[in-house]
Design a protein around this motif. Structure first.
Motif, PDB file in Angstrom:
ATOM      1  N   MET A   1       0.844  -1.182   0.000  1.00  0.00           N
ATOM      2  CA  MET A   1       0.000   0.000   0.000  1.00  0.00           C
ATOM      3  C   MET A   1       0.889   1.244   0.000  1.00  0.00           C
ATOM      4  N   TYR A   2       0.504   2.239  -0.769  1.00  0.00           N
ATOM      5  CA  TYR A   2       1.196   3.516  -0.852  1.00  0.00           C
ATOM      6  C   TYR A   2       0.246   4.547  -0.273  1.00  0.00           C
ATOM      7  N   LEU A   3       0.566   5.037   0.935  1.00  0.00           N
ATOM      8  CA  LEU A   3      -0.302   5.958   1.667  1.00  0.00           C
ATOM      9  C   LEU A   3       0.216   7.378   1.496  1.00  0.00           C
ATOM     10  N   VAL A   4      -0.619   8.241   0.918  1.00  0.00           N
ATOM     11  CA  VAL A   4      -0.198   9.582   0.536  1.00  0.00           C
ATOM     12  C   VAL A   4      -0.880  10.623   1.435  1.00  0.00           C
ATOM     13  N   PRO A   5      -0.114  11.362   2.253  1.00  0.00           N
ATOM     14  CA  PRO A   5      -0.700  12.424   3.080  1.00  0.00           C
ATOM     15  C   PRO A   5      -1.284  13.540   2.228  1.00  0.00           C
ATOM     16  N   SER A   6      -2.081  14.389   2.868  1.00  0.00           N
ATOM     17  CA  SER A   6      -2.808  15.429   2.137  1.00  0.00           C
ATOM     18  C   SER A   6      -1.899  16.463   1.484  1.00  0.00           C
ATOM     19  N   ASP A   7      -0.705  16.668   2.045  1.00  0.00           N
ATOM     20  CA  ASP A   7       0.192  17.683   1.503  1.00  0.00           C
ATOM     21  C   ASP A   7       1.298  17.096   0.632  1.00  0.00           C
ATOM     22  N   ARG A   8       1.124  15.867   0.200  1.00  0.00           N
ATOM     23  CA  ARG A   8       2.066  15.249  -0.727  1.00  0.00           C
ATOM     24  C   ARG A   8       1.336  14.868  -2.007  1.00  0.00           C
ATOM     25  N   ALA A   9       2.002  15.064  -3.138  1.00  0.00           N
ATOM     26  CA  ALA A   9       1.427  14.663  -4.421  1.00  0.00           C
ATOM     27  C   ALA A   9       1.651  13.169  -4.625  1.00  0.00           C
ATOM     28  N   VAL A  10       0.738  12.541  -5.343  1.00  0.00           N
ATOM     29  CA  VAL A  10       0.888  11.131  -5.678  1.00  0.00           C
ATOM     30  C   VAL A  10       2.002  10.986  -6.712  1.00  0.00           C
ATOM     31  N   SER A  11       2.990  10.184  -6.402  1.00  0.00           N
ATOM     32  CA  SER A  11       4.103   9.950  -7.311  1.00  0.00           C
ATOM     33  C   SER A  11       3.754   8.839  -8.297  1.00  0.00           C
ATOM     34  N   VAL A  12       4.149   9.023  -9.548  1.00  0.00           N
ATOM     35  CA  VAL A  12       3.962   7.939 -10.526  1.00  0.00           C
ATOM     36  C   VAL A  12       5.102   6.932 -10.420  1.00  0.00           C
ATOM     37  N   VAL A  13       6.204   7.343  -9.791  1.00  0.00           N
ATOM     38  CA  VAL A  13       7.385   6.485  -9.679  1.00  0.00           C
ATOM     39  C   VAL A  13       7.261   5.524  -8.511  1.00  0.00           C
ATOM     40  N   TYR A  14       6.779   5.995  -7.367  1.00  0.00           N
ATOM     41  CA  TYR A  14       6.800   5.169  -6.158  1.00  0.00           C
ATOM     42  C   TYR A  14       6.036   3.851  -6.294  1.00  0.00           C
ATOM     43  N   PRO A  15       4.837   3.838  -6.860  1.00  0.00           N
ATOM     44  CA  PRO A  15       4.174   2.534  -7.010  1.00  0.00           C
ATOM     45  C   PRO A  15       4.968   1.552  -7.857  1.00  0.00           C
ATOM     46  N   GLU A  16       5.622   2.054  -8.901  1.00  0.00           N
ATOM     47  CA  GLU A  16       6.437   1.179  -9.748  1.00  0.00           C
ATOM     48  C   GLU A  16       7.604   0.597  -8.966  1.00  0.00           C
ATOM     49  N   ARG A  17       8.226   1.408  -8.113  1.00  0.00           N
ATOM     50  CA  ARG A  17       9.373   0.936  -7.340  1.00  0.00           C
ATOM     51  C   ARG A  17       8.934  -0.018  -6.229  1.00  0.00           C
ATOM     52  N   ILE A  18       7.775   0.227  -5.632  1.00  0.00           N
ATOM     53  CA  ILE A  18       7.245  -0.716  -4.637  1.00  0.00           C
ATOM     54  C   ILE A  18       7.004  -2.071  -5.283  1.00  0.00           C
ATOM     55  N   LEU A  19       6.419  -2.063  -6.483  1.00  0.00           N
ATOM     56  CA  LEU A  19       6.152  -3.312  -7.184  1.00  0.00           C
ATOM     57  C   LEU A  19       7.449  -4.030  -7.532  1.00  0.00           C
ATOM     58  N   PHE A  20       8.450  -3.299  -7.999  1.00  0.00           N
ATOM     59  CA  PHE A  20       9.744  -3.914  -8.307  1.00  0.00           C
ATOM     60  C   PHE A  20      10.330  -4.569  -7.057  1.00  0.00           C
ATOM     61  N   ALA A  21      10.280  -3.854  -5.933  1.00  0.00           N
ATOM     62  CA  ALA A  21      10.822  -4.384  -4.685  1.00  0.00           C
ATOM     63  C   ALA A  21      10.065  -5.636  -4.254  1.00  0.00           C
ATOM     64  N   ALA A  22       8.746  -5.597  -4.354  1.00  0.00           N
ATOM     65  CA  ALA A  22       7.935  -6.750  -3.948  1.00  0.00           C
ATOM     66  C   ALA A  22       8.254  -7.975  -4.798  1.00  0.00           C
ATOM     67  N   VAL A  45      -0.110  -2.885  -5.894  1.00  0.00           N
ATOM     68  CA  VAL A  45       0.084  -1.669  -5.094  1.00  0.00           C
ATOM     69  C   VAL A  45      -1.208  -0.868  -5.079  1.00  0.00           C
ATOM     70  N   ARG A  46      -1.741  -0.676  -3.905  1.00  0.00           N
ATOM     71  CA  ARG A  46      -2.961   0.113  -3.729  1.00  0.00           C
ATOM     72  C   ARG A  46      -2.586   1.498  -3.235  1.00  0.00           C
ATOM     73  N   ILE A  47      -3.078   2.526  -3.897  1.00  0.00           N
ATOM     74  CA  ILE A  47      -2.823   3.915  -3.496  1.00  0.00           C
ATOM     75  C   ILE A  47      -3.973   4.395  -2.630  1.00  0.00           C
ATOM     76  N   VAL A  48      -3.641   4.911  -1.442  1.00  0.00           N
ATOM     77  CA  VAL A  48      -4.646   5.409  -0.498  1.00  0.00           C
ATOM     78  C   VAL A  48      -4.293   6.835  -0.128  1.00  0.00           C
ATOM     79  N   ARG A  49      -5.258   7.741  -0.219  1.00  0.00           N
ATOM     80  CA  ARG A  49      -5.058   9.130   0.163  1.00  0.00           C
ATOM     81  C   ARG A  49      -5.562   9.363   1.582  1.00  0.00           C
ATOM     82  N   SER A  50      -4.807  10.140   2.325  1.00  0.00           N
ATOM     83  CA  SER A  50      -5.197  10.550   3.672  1.00  0.00           C
ATOM     84  C   SER A  50      -5.480  12.044   3.674  1.00  0.00           C
ATOM     85  N   ASP A  51      -6.374  12.484   4.562  1.00  0.00           N
ATOM     86  CA  ASP A  51      -6.592  13.922   4.695  1.00  0.00           C
ATOM     87  C   ASP A  51      -5.740  14.507   5.817  1.00  0.00           C
TER      88      ASP A  51
END
Length: 220
Positions: A1-22, A45-51
């Motif tokens: 899971m990729y958990l993104v806080p409210s003040d961070r933009a969703v990265s297109v790179v991070y999910p790809e790197r998480i998947l590679f690592a997994a 990889v599931r992307i979840v946004r937090s407020d």
């Protein structure tokens, strides 16, 4: 899971790197267990946004101490309905795009592992940001170390513990090589102890499956 806080933009790179690592950990584990390893979810990889802003995850309000970052993230996952402890059918590692405070750490157990922004930076080849004024011995560059960190925390969710009290791992050589001690730093040149293998061979969450060859974890 990729958990993104409210003040961070969703990265297109991070999910790809998480998947590679997994996938790398999946192949590494299959080599250690004669083909037995875990199955990835779909999507993996599931992307979840937090407020909540990034600083909230490390702030002392509500939960302080070494496990504060872990506990606050668990609380947020529960509030969002995004995860639960001890799911009998799944294990999850949560990458939070927020830095833990000095004195805090990521952790794994009860079916859920939680790590912070340096793990995202590490598996993506970005510069590491020390949590304290001076970097510790684990805050080093190199993708392999941070993929090893995924393996370490993920195997905690499958029941493995630090073997620091094990009679079988009292030498500096064992502790530097054992994945569940400091071997994550030298991953993939890390080992699993006989006790680790026994636990993993009993879990129904692992099974024999065909996986890709072990790639160069330091590669692009």
């Amino acid at each position: 899971m990729y958990l993104v806080p409210s003040d961070r933009a969703v990265s297109v790179v991070y999910p790809e790197r998480i998947l590679f690592a997994a996938r790398h950990v999946q192949s590494w584990l299959a080599l250690k267990l004669d083909g037995r390893t875990f199955r990835l979810a779909s999507p993996a990889v599931r992307i979840v946004r937090s407020d909540k802003p990034a600083r909230w995850f490390s702030s002392p309000e509500g939960t302080a101490g070494f496990n504060g970052f872990y506990r606050k993230t668990l609380d947020e996952l529960g509030r969002l309905g995004a995860g639960r402890l001890n799911d009998p059918e799944a294990r999850v590692i949560v990458y939070v795009d927020a830095d833990h405070a000095c004195g805090q750490s990521g952790a794994g157990g009860n079916g859920v592992a939680i790590v912070s922004a340096n793990d995202l930076r590490g598996i993506s080849g970005e510069a590491i940001v020390p949590a304290c004024r001076q970097a510790n011995t684990a805050e080093i560059a190199g993708r392999c170390r941070w993929i090893g960190g995924m393996a370490h925390e993920l195997l905690h969710t499958l029941g493995l513990i630090h073997p620091d009290r094990s009679p079988a791992c009292q030498t500096p050589q064992c502790r530097s090589a054992a994945l569940m001690m400091h071997g994550y730093i030298t991953y993939p040149n890390a080992t699993l102890l006989a006790d680790d293998l026994a636990v993993l061979n009993r879990t129904p969450l692992l099974s024999t499956r065909s996986v890709g060859r072990l790639a160069d974890c330091a590669g692009p």
